[in-house]
Design a protein around this motif. Structure first.
Motif, PDB file in Angstrom:
ATOM      1  N   MET A   1       0.816  -1.199   0.000  1.00  0.00           N
ATOM      2  CA  MET A   1       0.000   0.000   0.000  1.00  0.00           C
ATOM      3  C   MET A   1       0.863   1.268   0.000  1.00  0.00           C
ATOM      4  O   MET A   1       0.376   2.304  -0.355  1.00  0.00           O
ATOM      5  CB  MET A   1      -0.926   0.020   1.206  1.00  0.00           C
ATOM      6  N   GLU A   2       2.122   1.129   0.387  1.00  0.00           N
ATOM      7  CA  GLU A   2       2.989   2.303   0.408  1.00  0.00           C
ATOM      8  C   GLU A   2       3.383   2.742  -0.998  1.00  0.00           C
ATOM      9  O   GLU A   2       3.721   3.896  -1.222  1.00  0.00           O
ATOM     10  CB  GLU A   2       4.282   2.040   1.197  1.00  0.00           C
ATOM     11  N   ASN A   3       3.357   1.814  -1.943  1.00  0.00           N
ATOM     12  CA  ASN A   3       3.820   2.109  -3.298  1.00  0.00           C
ATOM     13  C   ASN A   3       2.744   2.698  -4.192  1.00  0.00           C
ATOM     14  O   ASN A   3       2.938   2.788  -5.395  1.00  0.00           O
ATOM     15  CB  ASN A   3       4.373   0.828  -3.942  1.00  0.00           C
ATOM     16  N   VAL A   4       1.625   3.113  -3.634  1.00  0.00           N
ATOM     17  CA  VAL A   4       0.537   3.698  -4.417  1.00  0.00           C
ATOM     18  C   VAL A   4       0.855   5.178  -4.645  1.00  0.00           C
ATOM     19  O   VAL A   4       1.162   5.906  -3.702  1.00  0.00           O
ATOM     20  CB  VAL A   4      -0.810   3.538  -3.677  1.00  0.00           C
ATOM     21  N   SER A   5       0.789   5.598  -5.908  1.00  0.00           N
ATOM     22  CA  SER A   5       1.117   6.986  -6.234  1.00  0.00           C
ATOM     23  C   SER A   5       0.086   7.944  -5.635  1.00  0.00           C
ATOM     24  O   SER A   5      -1.047   7.548  -5.336  1.00  0.00           O
ATOM     25  CB  SER A   5       1.155   7.179  -7.750  1.00  0.00           C
ATOM     26  N   ASN A   6       0.492   9.192  -5.474  1.00  0.00           N
ATOM     27  CA  ASN A   6      -0.432  10.206  -4.960  1.00  0.00           C
ATOM     28  C   ASN A   6      -1.630  10.380  -5.879  1.00  0.00           C
ATOM     29  O   ASN A   6      -2.744  10.602  -5.407  1.00  0.00           O
ATOM     30  CB  ASN A   6       0.282  11.544  -4.748  1.00  0.00           C
ATOM     31  N   VAL A   7      -1.413  10.281  -7.180  1.00  0.00           N
ATOM     32  CA  VAL A   7      -2.511  10.407  -8.139  1.00  0.00           C
ATOM     33  C   VAL A   7      -3.530   9.293  -7.909  1.00  0.00           C
ATOM     34  O   VAL A   7      -4.742   9.543  -7.847  1.00  0.00           O
ATOM     35  CB  VAL A   7      -1.993  10.383  -9.598  1.00  0.00           C
ATOM     36  N   ASP A   8      -3.051   8.053  -7.758  1.00  0.00           N
ATOM     37  CA  ASP A   8      -3.948   6.930  -7.500  1.00  0.00           C
ATOM     38  C   ASP A   8      -4.662   7.083  -6.165  1.00  0.00           C
ATOM     39  O   ASP A   8      -5.840   6.737  -6.036  1.00  0.00           O
ATOM     40  CB  ASP A   8      -3.190   5.601  -7.544  1.00  0.00           C
ATOM     41  N   ARG A   9      -3.966   7.589  -5.179  1.00  0.00           N
ATOM     42  CA  ARG A   9      -4.595   7.803  -3.871  1.00  0.00           C
ATOM     43  C   ARG A   9      -5.731   8.817  -3.975  1.00  0.00           C
ATOM     44  O   ARG A   9      -6.829   8.566  -3.485  1.00  0.00           O
ATOM     45  CB  ARG A   9      -3.556   8.296  -2.858  1.00  0.00           C
ATOM     46  N   ILE A  10      -5.458   9.942  -4.613  1.00  0.00           N
ATOM     47  CA  ILE A  10      -6.471  10.989  -4.752  1.00  0.00           C
ATOM     48  C   ILE A  10      -7.651  10.488  -5.573  1.00  0.00           C
ATOM     49  O   ILE A  10      -8.815  10.674  -5.190  1.00  0.00           O
ATOM     50  CB  ILE A  10      -5.851  12.262  -5.362  1.00  0.00           C
ATOM     51  N   GLU A  11      -7.370   9.840  -6.708  1.00  0.00           N
ATOM     52  CA  GLU A  11      -8.442   9.312  -7.557  1.00  0.00           C
ATOM     53  C   GLU A  11      -9.263   8.267  -6.820  1.00  0.00           C
ATOM     54  O   GLU A  11     -10.488   8.220  -6.957  1.00  0.00           O
ATOM     55  CB  GLU A  11      -7.877   8.707  -8.843  1.00  0.00           C
ATOM     56  N   SER A  12      -8.616   7.433  -6.042  1.00  0.00           N
ATOM     57  CA  SER A  12      -9.326   6.385  -5.312  1.00  0.00           C
ATOM     58  C   SER A  12     -10.245   6.975  -4.247  1.00  0.00           C
ATOM     59  O   SER A  12     -11.393   6.540  -4.097  1.00  0.00           O
ATOM     60  CB  SER A  12      -8.339   5.413  -4.678  1.00  0.00           C
ATOM     61  N   ILE A  13      -9.751   7.931  -3.512  1.00  0.00           N
ATOM     62  CA  ILE A  13     -10.580   8.565  -2.483  1.00  0.00           C
ATOM     63  C   ILE A  13     -11.756   9.288  -3.129  1.00  0.00           C
ATOM     64  O   ILE A  13     -12.902   9.158  -2.680  1.00  0.00           O
ATOM     65  CB  ILE A  13      -9.732   9.483  -1.582  1.00  0.00           C
ATOM     66  N   LYS A  14     -11.508  10.006  -4.222  1.00  0.00           N
ATOM     67  CA  LYS A  14     -12.603  10.683  -4.929  1.00  0.00           C
ATOM     68  C   LYS A  14     -13.614   9.676  -5.470  1.00  0.00           C
ATOM     69  O   LYS A  14     -14.820   9.900  -5.417  1.00  0.00           O
ATOM     70  CB  LYS A  14     -12.066  11.546  -6.074  1.00  0.00           C
ATOM     71  N   SER A  15     -13.122   8.566  -5.997  1.00  0.00           N
ATOM     72  CA  SER A  15     -14.008   7.544  -6.540  1.00  0.00           C
ATOM     73  C   SER A  15     -14.903   6.959  -5.446  1.00  0.00           C
ATOM     74  O   SER A  15     -16.113   6.790  -5.653  1.00  0.00           O
ATOM     75  CB  SER A  15     -13.189   6.435  -7.199  1.00  0.00           C
ATOM     76  N   LEU A  16     -14.333   6.658  -4.303  1.00  0.00           N
ATOM     77  CA  LEU A  16     -15.138   6.104  -3.212  1.00  0.00           C
ATOM     78  C   LEU A  16     -16.110   7.143  -2.657  1.00  0.00           C
ATOM     79  O   LEU A  16     -17.238   6.793  -2.288  1.00  0.00           O
ATOM     80  CB  LEU A  16     -14.244   5.540  -2.110  1.00  0.00           C
ATOM     81  N   GLN A  17     -15.711   8.401  -2.612  1.00  0.00           N
ATOM     82  CA  GLN A  17     -16.631   9.453  -2.180  1.00  0.00           C
ATOM     83  C   GLN A  17     -17.805   9.563  -3.152  1.00  0.00           C
ATOM     84  O   GLN A  17     -18.958   9.708  -2.736  1.00  0.00           O
ATOM     85  CB  GLN A  17     -15.902  10.792  -2.066  1.00  0.00           C
ATOM     86  N   SER A  18     -17.516   9.478  -4.441  1.00  0.00           N
ATOM     87  CA  SER A  18     -18.562   9.512  -5.457  1.00  0.00           C
ATOM     88  C   SER A  18     -19.489   8.303  -5.322  1.00  0.00           C
ATOM     89  O   SER A  18     -20.722   8.428  -5.412  1.00  0.00           O
ATOM     90  CB  SER A  18     -17.934   9.536  -6.857  1.00  0.00           C
ATOM     91  N   THR A  19     -18.913   7.150  -5.093  1.00  0.00           N
ATOM     92  CA  THR A  19     -19.703   5.937  -4.920  1.00  0.00           C
ATOM     93  C   THR A  19     -20.610   6.058  -3.703  1.00  0.00           C
ATOM     94  O   THR A  19     -21.779   5.661  -3.749  1.00  0.00           O
ATOM     95  CB  THR A  19     -18.776   4.707  -4.787  1.00  0.00           C
ATOM     96  N   LEU A  20     -20.084   6.637  -2.635  1.00  0.00           N
ATOM     97  CA  LEU A  20     -20.907   6.858  -1.433  1.00  0.00           C
ATOM     98  C   LEU A  20     -22.099   7.754  -1.736  1.00  0.00           C
ATOM     99  O   LEU A  20     -23.225   7.459  -1.329  1.00  0.00           O
ATOM    100  CB  LEU A  20     -20.067   7.501  -0.322  1.00  0.00           C
ATOM    101  N   ARG A  21     -21.852   8.845  -2.454  1.00  0.00           N
ATOM    102  CA  ARG A  21     -22.952   9.764  -2.812  1.00  0.00           C
ATOM    103  C   ARG A  21     -24.012   9.045  -3.647  1.00  0.00           C
ATOM    104  O   ARG A  21     -25.214   9.211  -3.416  1.00  0.00           O
ATOM    105  CB  ARG A  21     -22.421  10.982  -3.554  1.00  0.00           C
ATOM    106  N   LYS A  22     -23.572   8.236  -4.594  1.00  0.00           N
ATOM    107  CA  LYS A  22     -24.520   7.503  -5.444  1.00  0.00           C
ATOM    108  C   LYS A  22     -25.330   6.514  -4.622  1.00  0.00           C
ATOM    109  O   LYS A  22     -26.538   6.374  -4.817  1.00  0.00           O
ATOM    110  CB  LYS A  22     -23.788   6.792  -6.578  1.00  0.00           C
TER     111      LYS A  22
END
Length: 123
Positions: A1-22
């Motif tokens: 989990m440490e090797n995840v890029s910042n871009v992937d981290r940000i996109e993943s958090i945004k994706s899960l936030q979007s999924t929560l809203r849906k």
């Protein structure tokens, strides 16, 4: 989990936030229409836990979930992959739907990995 890029981290958090809203919107509509909401509630809780665990691992935010909650969320999130993979296989290359599914599947995979890594090591 440490090797995840910042871009992937940000996109993943945004994706899960979007999924929560849906899921929240789906729950609201289903409740209003008197439909069975059990499955949506389980998925909403699981995605919420997945997001909290990712934020715990990546941003050092505390969570309050028990190992039982984590195990249940792990199972629910894992159960989503077969249907998502089928939809993904049918989606058109380069389409917005395919991009959304790619990000959502990546985010859910990170969440499942983070949950698996934190089970038994609850903070």
């Amino acid at each position: 989990m440490e090797n995840v890029s910042n871009v992937d981290r940000i996109e993943s958090i945004k994706s899960l936030q979007s999924t929560l809203r849906k899921l929240e919107n789906a729950l609201s509509q289903m409740s209003h229409n008197g439909k069975n909401t059990t499955l949506v509630k389980k998925r909403l809780k699981a995605v919420n836990i997945g997001l909290a665990i990712l934020e715990n691992v990546w941003n050092h935010r505390n969570h309050h979930f028990s190992n039982e909650d984590l195990d249940e969320a792990h199972d629910v999130l894992t159960s989503l992959f077969p249907s998502m993979e089928k939809i993904y296989a049918k989606s058109k290359v380069g389409s917005p739907q395919r991009t959304l599914l790619e990000r959502r599947m990546k985010a859910l995979k990170f969440a499942v990995q983070a949950i698996a890594g934190s089970t038994g090591n609850k903070q």
